[in-house]
Design an enzyme around this catalytic site. Structure first.
Site, PDB file in Angstrom:
ATOM      1  N   CYS A  65       0.835  -1.203   0.000  1.00  0.00           N
ATOM      2  CA  CYS A  65       0.000   0.000   0.000  1.00  0.00           C
ATOM      3  C   CYS A  65       0.875   1.261   0.000  1.00  0.00           C
ATOM      4  O   CYS A  65       1.490   1.560  -1.012  1.00  0.00           O
ATOM      5  CB  CYS A  65      -1.009  -0.020   1.141  1.00  0.00           C
ATOM      6  SG  CYS A  65      -2.356   1.186   0.899  1.00  0.00           S
ATOM      7  N   HIS A 108      -3.736  -4.958   0.756  1.00  0.00           N
ATOM      8  CA  HIS A 108      -3.262  -5.254   2.115  1.00  0.00           C
ATOM      9  C   HIS A 108      -3.473  -6.737   2.443  1.00  0.00           C
ATOM     10  O   HIS A 108      -4.466  -7.098   3.084  1.00  0.00           O
ATOM     11  CB  HIS A 108      -4.044  -4.427   3.136  1.00  0.00           C
ATOM     12  CG  HIS A 108      -3.602  -3.017   3.287  1.00  0.00           C
ATOM     13  ND1 HIS A 108      -2.455  -2.657   3.973  1.00  0.00           N
ATOM     14  CD2 HIS A 108      -4.154  -1.859   2.848  1.00  0.00           C
ATOM     15  CE1 HIS A 108      -2.326  -1.340   3.960  1.00  0.00           C
ATOM     16  NE2 HIS A 108      -3.349  -0.837   3.278  1.00  0.00           N
ATOM     17  N   GLU A 134      -2.114  -8.328   4.679  1.00  0.00           N
ATOM     18  CA  GLU A 134      -1.988  -8.486   6.133  1.00  0.00           C
ATOM     19  C   GLU A 134      -3.254  -8.090   6.881  1.00  0.00           C
ATOM     20  O   GLU A 134      -3.370  -8.370   8.087  1.00  0.00           O
ATOM     21  CB  GLU A 134      -0.785  -7.672   6.645  1.00  0.00           C
ATOM     22  CG  GLU A 134      -1.009  -6.187   6.856  1.00  0.00           C
ATOM     23  CD  GLU A 134      -1.027  -5.343   5.590  1.00  0.00           C
ATOM     24  OE1 GLU A 134      -0.956  -4.110   5.699  1.00  0.00           O
ATOM     25  OE2 GLU A 134      -1.108  -5.917   4.467  1.00  0.00           O
TER      26      GLU A 134
END
Length: 227
Positions: A94, A172, A174
């Site tokens: 990002c 993202h 994560e």
């Protein structure tokens, strides 16, 4: 393999106790894949002494724009250029995707079509991966020598590769759905259009490709490279 996490932002105070901070999410997502981690909160000015202090670097997301006039941004760009020149592998996520592109000669802008929020489908060279997103800025000009590895109709340059030295994605991997939900509750109201958040909520709970992307990130770091 020791990976230095370059922390460029923090998760919202209201979510941090339960969800953790950005480095916590990366360590959880990449656990069990032969990587060890240390952390540098570069947003607060805590930089590594050398690009060789770790065997690879991972740049987190951030609420900041890479074009903002903030003290840590030019210093981070210089660090990334030095690490790239030295052949120390880099992964950007990002904001990390964007600042790596900017540091190496690309361009990042506030995207005129607005936000991408929640699960998004990306074309990785003919393979569809579904990953969570939370961004309004985008890479709008690819750096010289970079190869586009992922895209969709909303985000033309959603993944970039810089030979064996660097790899980045706009999404993202994560972020679990629960964290996206928390962002919509804490940062979304009045900022992200409600129809976009409603569409994101409707897709939550479905299978996504976060594990597959974590595997790709680990494989990128661990691949053999010339000395």
């Amino acid at each position: 393999m020791l990976i230095g996490i370059l922390q460029t932002g923090q998760s919202p105070d209201a979510l941090r106790a339960e969800a953790g901070d950005y480095p916590d999410m990366f360590e959880a997502a990449l656990a069990g894949r032969g990587l060890e981690f240390c952390r540098y909160h570069v947003e607060d000015g805590a930089f590594p002494a050398s690009v060789r202090d770790c065997e690879g670097w991972l740049i987190t997301g951030s609420r900041h724009g890479v074009y903002e006039d903030l003290p840590f941004i030019p210093k981070l760009e210089a660090f990334l250029r030095e690490a790239y020149g030295a052949g120390v592998p880099i992964v950007g996520i990002c904001f990390g995707h964007q600042i790596l592109a900017q540091a190496l000669g690309g361009k990042v802008e506030r995207f005129e079509k607005g936000w991408a929020v929640g699960p998004q489908d990306y074309d990785f060279g003919g393979e569809k991966l579904t990953l969570n997103a939370w961004h309004r800025d985008q890479v709008t000009k690819v750096p010289p020598g970079a190869k586009v590895t992922a895209r969709n109709e909303f985000c033309e340059f959603a993944g970039l590769a810089y030979d064996e030295r660097a790899f980045s994605v706009q999404a993202h991997p994560e972020y679990p759905d629960s964290f996206i939900d928390g962002l919509m509750r804490t940062r979304g109201p009045g900022v992200v259009p409600e129809p976009l958040m409603a569409a994101a909520r409707a897709r939550m709970g479905q299978a996504n490709s976060s594990t597959a992307m974590a595997d790709r990130i680990a494989a990128f770091f661990l691949q053999p490279r010339p000395l």
